[in-house]
Design a protein around this motif. Sequence first.
Motif, PDB file in Angstrom:
ATOM      1  N   GLU A  72      25.903  10.492   4.052  1.00  0.00           N
ATOM      2  CA  GLU A  72      24.394   9.990   3.958  1.00  0.00           C
ATOM      3  C   GLU A  72      23.587  10.820   3.059  1.00  0.00           C
ATOM      4  OE1 GLU A  72      23.439   7.729   8.101  1.00  0.00           O
ATOM      5  OE2 GLU A  72      23.159   9.815   8.193  1.00  0.00           O
ATOM      6  N   PRO A  73      24.005  11.341   1.798  1.00  0.00           N
ATOM      7  CA  PRO A  73      23.411  12.465   1.012  1.00  0.00           C
ATOM      8  C   PRO A  73      21.923  11.692   0.794  1.00  0.00           C
ATOM      9  CG  PRO A  73      24.677  10.644  -0.336  1.00  0.00           C
ATOM     10  CD  PRO A  73      25.023  10.607   0.866  1.00  0.00           C
ATOM     11  N   ARG A  74      20.889  12.865   0.873  1.00  0.00           N
ATOM     12  CA  ARG A  74      19.474  12.619   0.501  1.00  0.00           C
ATOM     13  C   ARG A  74      19.346  14.071  -0.212  1.00  0.00           C
ATOM     14  NH1 ARG A  74      16.381  10.371   5.858  1.00  0.00           N
ATOM     15  NH2 ARG A  74      17.533   8.799   6.343  1.00  0.00           N
ATOM     16  N   CYS A  75      18.125  13.830  -1.139  1.00  0.00           N
ATOM     17  CA  CYS A  75      17.587  15.072  -1.888  1.00  0.00           C
ATOM     18  C   CYS A  75      16.119  14.759  -1.902  1.00  0.00           C
ATOM     19  CB  CYS A  75      18.118  14.860  -3.290  1.00  0.00           C
ATOM     20  SG  CYS A  75      17.654  16.418  -4.135  1.00  0.00           S
ATOM     21  N   LEU A  76      15.492  15.245  -0.657  1.00  0.00           N
ATOM     22  CA  LEU A  76      13.880  15.175  -0.656  1.00  0.00           C
ATOM     23  C   LEU A  76      13.081  15.900  -1.626  1.00  0.00           C
ATOM     24  CD1 LEU A  76      13.789  15.505   3.344  1.00  0.00           C
ATOM     25  CD2 LEU A  76      14.119  13.677   1.856  1.00  0.00           C
ATOM     26  N   ALA A  77      13.821  16.854  -2.211  1.00  0.00           N
ATOM     27  CA  ALA A  77      13.365  17.794  -3.364  1.00  0.00           C
ATOM     28  C   ALA A  77      13.058  17.129  -4.476  1.00  0.00           C
ATOM     29  CB  ALA A  77      13.919  19.270  -3.610  1.00  0.00           C
ATOM     30  N   GLY A  91      14.997  10.884  -7.626  1.00  0.00           N
ATOM     31  CA  GLY A  91      16.439  10.522  -7.595  1.00  0.00           C
ATOM     32  C   GLY A  91      17.442  10.919  -8.683  1.00  0.00           C
ATOM     33  N   ASP A  92      16.553  11.645  -9.777  1.00  0.00           N
ATOM     34  CA  ASP A  92      17.319  12.239 -11.058  1.00  0.00           C
ATOM     35  C   ASP A  92      18.457  13.017 -10.679  1.00  0.00           C
ATOM     36  OD1 ASP A  92      15.844  10.476 -12.472  1.00  0.00           O
ATOM     37  OD2 ASP A  92      14.589  12.057 -13.240  1.00  0.00           O
ATOM     38  N   ILE A  93      18.103  14.187  -9.845  1.00  0.00           N
ATOM     39  CA  ILE A  93      18.735  15.113  -9.283  1.00  0.00           C
ATOM     40  C   ILE A  93      20.257  14.833  -8.696  1.00  0.00           C
ATOM     41  CG2 ILE A  93      19.345  17.152  -7.981  1.00  0.00           C
ATOM     42  CD1 ILE A  93      16.305  18.191  -8.680  1.00  0.00           C
ATOM     43  N   LEU A  94      20.046  13.748  -7.535  1.00  0.00           N
ATOM     44  CA  LEU A  94      21.201  13.290  -6.974  1.00  0.00           C
ATOM     45  C   LEU A  94      22.008  12.523  -7.825  1.00  0.00           C
ATOM     46  CD1 LEU A  94      22.816  13.102  -4.306  1.00  0.00           C
ATOM     47  CD2 LEU A  94      21.033  11.162  -3.672  1.00  0.00           C
ATOM     48  N   GLN A  95      21.359  11.768  -8.582  1.00  0.00           N
ATOM     49  CA  GLN A  95      22.381  10.827  -9.764  1.00  0.00           C
ATOM     50  C   GLN A  95      23.252  11.515 -10.349  1.00  0.00           C
ATOM     51  OE1 GLN A  95      22.449   7.778  -9.420  1.00  0.00           O
ATOM     52  NE2 GLN A  95      23.483   7.254 -11.183  1.00  0.00           N
ATOM     53  N   ALA A  96      22.499  12.811 -11.007  1.00  0.00           N
ATOM     54  CA  ALA A  96      23.408  13.565 -11.946  1.00  0.00           C
ATOM     55  C   ALA A  96      24.585  14.226 -11.079  1.00  0.00           C
ATOM     56  CB  ALA A  96      22.417  14.545 -12.428  1.00  0.00           C
ATOM     57  N   MET A 102      30.096  14.515  -9.624  1.00  0.00           N
ATOM     58  CA  MET A 102      31.059  14.647  -8.722  1.00  0.00           C
ATOM     59  C   MET A 102      32.199  13.606  -8.821  1.00  0.00           C
ATOM     60  SD  MET A 102      30.549  17.925  -7.873  1.00  0.00           S
ATOM     61  CE  MET A 102      29.449  18.763  -7.907  1.00  0.00           C
ATOM     62  N   ALA A 103      31.816  12.478  -8.889  1.00  0.00           N
ATOM     63  CA  ALA A 103      32.623  11.089  -9.398  1.00  0.00           C
ATOM     64  C   ALA A 103      33.744  11.428 -10.347  1.00  0.00           C
ATOM     65  CB  ALA A 103      31.799  10.026  -9.725  1.00  0.00           C
ATOM     66  N   TYR A 104      33.351  12.130 -11.412  1.00  0.00           N
ATOM     67  CA  TYR A 104      34.287  12.594 -12.704  1.00  0.00           C
ATOM     68  C   TYR A 104      35.331  13.647 -11.874  1.00  0.00           C
ATOM     69  CZ  TYR A 104      35.997  14.141 -17.035  1.00  0.00           C
ATOM     70  OH  TYR A 104      36.749  14.923 -17.806  1.00  0.00           O
ATOM     71  N   VAL A 128      13.598   9.470  -0.401  1.00  0.00           N
ATOM     72  CA  VAL A 128      14.582  10.439  -0.264  1.00  0.00           C
ATOM     73  C   VAL A 128      15.501  10.770  -1.248  1.00  0.00           C
ATOM     74  CG1 VAL A 128      14.217   9.726   2.367  1.00  0.00           C
ATOM     75  CG2 VAL A 128      16.229   8.633   0.903  1.00  0.00           C
ATOM     76  N   GLY A 129      15.290  10.523  -2.393  1.00  0.00           N
ATOM     77  CA  GLY A 129      16.269  10.661  -3.452  1.00  0.00           C
ATOM     78  C   GLY A 129      17.329  10.055  -3.723  1.00  0.00           C
ATOM     79  N   THR A 130      17.523   8.777  -2.908  1.00  0.00           N
ATOM     80  CA  THR A 130      18.637   7.848  -3.331  1.00  0.00           C
ATOM     81  C   THR A 130      18.002   6.525  -3.875  1.00  0.00           C
ATOM     82  OG1 THR A 130      18.597   6.931  -1.066  1.00  0.00           O
ATOM     83  CG2 THR A 130      19.721   8.634  -1.418  1.00  0.00           C
ATOM     84  N   ASP A 131      18.970   5.832  -4.434  1.00  0.00           N
ATOM     85  CA  ASP A 131      18.813   4.602  -5.219  1.00  0.00           C
ATOM     86  C   ASP A 131      19.817   3.758  -5.153  1.00  0.00           C
ATOM     87  OD1 ASP A 131      18.170   2.487  -7.060  1.00  0.00           O
ATOM     88  OD2 ASP A 131      16.832   3.753  -8.069  1.00  0.00           O
ATOM     89  N   PHE A 132      20.187   2.724  -4.243  1.00  0.00           N
ATOM     90  CA  PHE A 132      21.331   2.098  -3.967  1.00  0.00           C
ATOM     91  C   PHE A 132      21.854   1.572  -5.258  1.00  0.00           C
ATOM     92  CE2 PHE A 132      23.445  -1.991  -3.099  1.00  0.00           C
ATOM     93  CZ  PHE A 132      24.380  -1.721  -2.312  1.00  0.00           C
TER      94      PHE A 132
END
Length: 439
Positions: free
Chosen positions: A212-217, A221-226, A231-233, A271-275
Amino acid sequence: MAIKEKQLFQTMFLLATFIVCVIEISNAQIQRVSDDEWEMVEKKGNQFIIGDWPFYVNGFNTYWLMIFAVDPSTRAKVTDVFQQASSAGLTVCRTWAFNDGGWRALQKSPSSYDEQVFQGLDFVINEAKKYKIRLILSLVNNWEAYGGKSQYVRWGKQAGLNLTSEDDFFSDPIIKGYYKAHVKNILTRVNTYNNVTYKDDPTIFAWELMNEPRCLADPSGDILQAWIEEMAYHVKFIDRKHLLGIGVEGFYGSSTQERLLTNPNTYASKVGTDFIRNHLALGIDFASAHIYPDSWLSSTVSDSYLQFVESWMEAHIEDAEKVLGMPIVFGEFGISSKDLKFNLTFRDEFIDRVYKTMLNSTRKGGSGGGSLIWQLFPEGTDYMDDGYAVVLSKSPKTCDIVSLQSWRLQNFNSRCSWRCHWGCRKRGHQDVFDYNGEL
């Protein structure tokens, strides 16, 4: 041919088809269980497959398995969970492959591990295979329980880093290095029970980047997306065999403005996520979403829960199929016994609604890949209950619902049912298996 004779012929045809299907399914399932080969789960388009078989998931969460496996006095509970789950036909378990800092920590400090705890995880994986259960292993927590991103940030501060927020976990290069090292240590671990490296073990259904990742800061959503992309790579560089998910709750973000009203509340989009955006990241194989109407809508049980379940699931299944082109797993769903007006009958209705919505996708060959109930407990672990515990031995009606869904999906997981299903559709007949598993 007279109308009555034609109807009789069609009924006899369907009955014969059903009988043949049941026989072939039984023979196929016996063959699958007895096979020495334990193949890796893969993805083909918007479906999970094993070899050339479709694979639909009916599963469960039990997050504490590794910790219980460490202590000989509680290790039997791990076996109990797998045994009861297998008896109900459940095929996938989601559990933690982390415990960062604190009591019985797997990772005591960055890249420093407690071998006894690691052997607990070895035991969990080895035991799961005995009961033909595959594992989704989550690699870190967004929340503070079991360490999580806040523990990584504490380690960074202890090392002299100037960190101001627990969300620095997603952006600080040193902290990201800690996480990458943990991923590598998990994936390259050699199991002390079977001598199989984790990254080569088909018992592991998939890795999950974070619970359940969230990045309220960063609501954009740019930070979490990066972070997801990086990490996927990293995971795929080490292990190209296993599937990879993110572990997000499924909230829609700015990339799909038209879907924002699908979210349970306005806060969910901040919350910084974007499905959609998150799951377009290279290396992500399947989508994830969770279902908690009591946390997101209201703590008072009502029919609005059931209405939300359908709309939430249908939107995500549609987007997984038409936009992402991948299967989706609803990795957690549940309602709490602490909710106002809670009762077991409503919980059963809730579970049944999740299952039937999933089955609607399965019957059409859609992207609904499966669902995992939060959470399955054996007897004698009541002190661990967060309100969501499902003890099958104490809830026979719930057990019946879970077992029936497993039976339905086992039918669709067989070559015969797949052939019969599409053959009947092409001929314009009703599906052989309806919601009750009856002709």
